[in-house]
Design a protein around this motif. Structure first.
Motif, PDB file in Angstrom:
ATOM      1  N   ARG A   1      74.219 -54.798  60.400  1.00 25.19           N
ATOM      2  CA  ARG A   1      73.749 -55.925  60.671  1.00 25.19           C
ATOM      3  C   ARG A   1      75.224 -56.721  59.524  1.00 25.19           C
ATOM      4  N   ARG A   2      74.467 -57.914  59.283  1.00 28.18           N
ATOM      5  CA  ARG A   2      75.250 -59.162  58.257  1.00 28.18           C
ATOM      6  C   ARG A   2      74.696 -59.174  57.513  1.00 28.18           C
ATOM      7  N   TRP A   3      75.262 -58.596  56.561  1.00 26.60           N
ATOM      8  CA  TRP A   3      74.393 -59.303  54.472  1.00 26.60           C
ATOM      9  C   TRP A   3      74.881 -60.539  54.214  1.00 26.60           C
ATOM     10  N   ASP A   4      74.605 -60.973  53.107  1.00 31.25           N
ATOM     11  CA  ASP A   4      74.478 -61.950  52.943  1.00 31.25           C
ATOM     12  C   ASP A   4      74.272 -62.327  51.380  1.00 31.25           C
ATOM     13  N   GLN A   5      74.947 -62.327  50.716  1.00 30.86           N
ATOM     14  CA  GLN A   5      75.052 -61.489  49.284  1.00 30.86           C
ATOM     15  C   GLN A   5      74.611 -62.831  48.275  1.00 30.86           C
ATOM     16  N   ASP A   6      73.942 -63.166  47.230  1.00 31.20           N
ATOM     17  CA  ASP A   6      73.952 -63.385  45.971  1.00 31.20           C
ATOM     18  C   ASP A   6      74.393 -62.533  44.644  1.00 31.20           C
ATOM     19  N   GLU A   7      75.073 -62.360  44.282  1.00 32.28           N
ATOM     20  CA  GLU A   7      75.631 -60.796  43.725  1.00 32.28           C
ATOM     21  C   GLU A   7      75.929 -61.195  41.818  1.00 32.28           C
ATOM     22  N   TRP A   8      75.182 -60.734  40.950  1.00 30.45           N
ATOM     23  CA  TRP A   8      75.678 -60.673  39.582  1.00 30.45           C
ATOM     24  C   TRP A   8      75.975 -59.576  39.005  1.00 30.45           C
ATOM     25  N   TYR A   9      77.441 -59.433  37.951  1.00 31.89           N
ATOM     26  CA  TYR A   9      77.588 -58.541  37.730  1.00 31.89           C
ATOM     27  C   TYR A   9      77.882 -58.368  35.924  1.00 31.89           C
ATOM     28  N   TYR A  10      76.630 -57.760  35.773  1.00 31.56           N
ATOM     29  CA  TYR A  10      76.480 -56.914  34.301  1.00 31.56           C
ATOM     30  C   TYR A  10      77.597 -55.814  33.279  1.00 31.56           C
ATOM     31  N   LEU A  11      77.942 -56.201  32.772  1.00 31.14           N
ATOM     32  CA  LEU A  11      78.529 -55.922  31.494  1.00 31.14           C
ATOM     33  C   LEU A  11      77.692 -54.303  31.209  1.00 31.14           C
ATOM     34  N   ALA A  12      77.635 -52.762  31.049  1.00 31.50           N
ATOM     35  CA  ALA A  12      77.418 -51.846  30.784  1.00 31.50           C
ATOM     36  C   ALA A  12      78.043 -50.563  30.099  1.00 31.50           C
ATOM     37  N   ARG A  13      77.822 -50.249  29.292  1.00 24.82           N
ATOM     38  CA  ARG A  13      78.448 -49.240  28.425  1.00 24.82           C
ATOM     39  C   ARG A  13      77.835 -47.987  28.529  1.00 24.82           C
ATOM     40  N   THR A  14      78.622 -46.764  28.830  1.00 21.66           N
ATOM     41  CA  THR A  14      77.714 -45.173  28.328  1.00 21.66           C
ATOM     42  C   THR A  14      78.512 -44.580  27.962  1.00 21.66           C
ATOM     43  N   THR A  15      78.253 -43.565  27.431  1.00 25.60           N
ATOM     44  CA  THR A  15      78.650 -42.544  26.717  1.00 25.60           C
ATOM     45  C   THR A  15      78.536 -41.150  28.387  1.00 25.60           C
ATOM     46  N   GLN A  16      77.415 -41.335  29.199  1.00 27.55           N
ATOM     47  CA  GLN A  16      77.848 -40.463  29.507  1.00 27.55           C
ATOM     48  C   GLN A  16      78.492 -40.840  30.934  1.00 27.55           C
ATOM     49  N   THR A  17      79.581 -39.293  31.337  1.00 25.50           N
ATOM     50  CA  THR A  17      80.065 -39.931  32.161  1.00 25.50           C
ATOM     51  C   THR A  17      79.866 -38.612  33.522  1.00 25.50           C
ATOM     52  N   VAL A  18      79.135 -38.035  33.553  1.00 27.57           N
ATOM     53  CA  VAL A  18      78.974 -36.901  35.052  1.00 27.57           C
ATOM     54  C   VAL A  18      77.923 -37.711  35.039  1.00 27.57           C
ATOM     55  N   THR A  19      78.288 -37.739  36.994  1.00 25.98           N
ATOM     56  CA  THR A  19      76.780 -38.293  37.275  1.00 25.98           C
ATOM     57  C   THR A  19      76.273 -37.780  38.814  1.00 25.98           C
ATOM     58  N   ALA A  20      75.724 -37.551  38.809  1.00 23.28           N
ATOM     59  CA  ALA A  20      74.228 -37.212  40.566  1.00 23.28           C
ATOM     60  C   ALA A  20      74.008 -37.905  40.664  1.00 23.28           C
ATOM     61  N   ALA A  21      74.007 -38.799  42.738  1.00 31.82           N
ATOM     62  CA  ALA A  21      73.585 -39.590  43.393  1.00 31.82           C
ATOM     63  C   ALA A  21      72.078 -38.646  43.716  1.00 31.82           C
ATOM     64  N   LEU A  22      71.218 -38.962  43.260  1.00 28.42           N
ATOM     65  CA  LEU A  22      69.682 -37.951  44.073  1.00 28.42           C
ATOM     66  C   LEU A  22      68.509 -39.050  43.841  1.00 28.42           C
ATOM     67  N   GLY A  23      69.135 -40.355  44.299  1.00 21.61           N
ATOM     68  CA  GLY A  23      68.114 -41.329  44.356  1.00 21.61           C
ATOM     69  C   GLY A  23      68.452 -42.381  45.298  1.00 21.61           C
ATOM     70  N   LEU A  24      69.270 -41.984  46.505  1.00 19.96           N
ATOM     71  CA  LEU A  24      70.003 -42.570  47.212  1.00 19.96           C
ATOM     72  C   LEU A  24      68.861 -43.200  48.007  1.00 19.96           C
ATOM     73  N   THR A  25      68.911 -43.977  49.293  1.00 21.62           N
ATOM     74  CA  THR A  25      68.531 -43.883  50.241  1.00 21.62           C
ATOM     75  C   THR A  25      69.253 -43.455  51.267  1.00 21.62           C
ATOM     76  N   GLU A  26      68.037 -43.353  52.497  1.00 25.80           N
ATOM     77  CA  GLU A  26      68.845 -42.693  53.650  1.00 25.80           C
ATOM     78  C   GLU A  26      69.742 -43.743  53.839  1.00 25.80           C
ATOM     79  N   LEU A  27      70.201 -44.235  54.306  1.00 32.28           N
ATOM     80  CA  LEU A  27      71.752 -45.159  54.583  1.00 32.28           C
ATOM     81  C   LEU A  27      72.825 -44.924  53.321  1.00 32.28           C
ATOM     82  N   GLU A  28      72.134 -45.002  52.740  1.00 34.56           N
ATOM     83  CA  GLU A  28      73.161 -44.637  51.548  1.00 34.56           C
ATOM     84  C   GLU A  28      73.807 -43.245  51.230  1.00 34.56           C
TER      85      GLU A  28
END
Length: 174
Positions: A96-123
């Motif tokens: 399908r076609r996705w039409d989006q209005d995106e806002w990009y926020y700056l964020a800082r972290t000291t946490q660099t280990v990632t774990a994608a545990l909350g993904l949707t089925e499509l993700e």
């Protein structure tokens, strides 16, 4: 570019555009975190993108940015900063076609280990992982990255700091 479906199934739209919050997440070494995505049925059709996704219900963009970051990366120890950039985009993804209005926020972290545990089925079918990139690595990359000027934008951000007000990026239609 991947598009996320929300858990409630009710994305927030305004003027026909899906309202999206994205995160320019920097670690203490000023590396940016990008997710590696691809078409669900074609892993060779791939790209890199910032964490984020559509607003659900009545949540604010700030709430959506933090929720999506936690779901897609497991990172919750962040300091959310200002909106850096705004962009409208339109792209095909998952039939399908996705039409989006995106806002990009700056964020800082000291946490660099990632774990994608909350993904949707499509993700789960379209996100292959995450990687921290230096500005130089991003500048030299031959991979597709969204937004397309991300290396230049990151370089300016690191040299000059956040803009006084959000920059409006060129509309991207893929």
């Amino acid at each position: 570019m991947p598009a996320e479906t929300t858990r409630s199934g009710e994305d927030t739209y305004e003027g026909g555009l899906r309202k999206v919050a994205r995160v320019v997440l920097l670690d203490p070494q000023d590396r940016i975190l990008l997710l590696h995505g691809h078409e669900p049925d074609d892993p060779a059709d791939d790209w890199w993108f910032t964490p984020g996704g559509g607003l659900e219900g009545t949540e604010t963009r700030e709430e959506a940015a933090l929720r999506e970051l936690a779901e897609e990366t497991g990172i919750t120890d962040v300091e959310l900063g200002p909106v850096l950039w705004r962009r409208r985009c339109s792209f095909p993804f998952a039939g399908r076609r996705w039409d989006q209005d995106e806002w990009y926020y700056l964020a800082r972290t000291t946490q660099t280990v990632t774990a994608a545990l909350g993904l949707t089925e499509l993700e789960r079918r379209s996100v292959a992982g995450a990687r921290w990139w230096t500005c130089r690595e991003l500048t030299l990359a031959h991979e597709t990255v969204y937004p397309t000027r991300l290396a230049e934008l990151l370089h300016t951000l690191l040299d000059e700091g956040p803009p006084a007000r959000p920059l409006t990026l060129d509309t991207e239609i893929v």
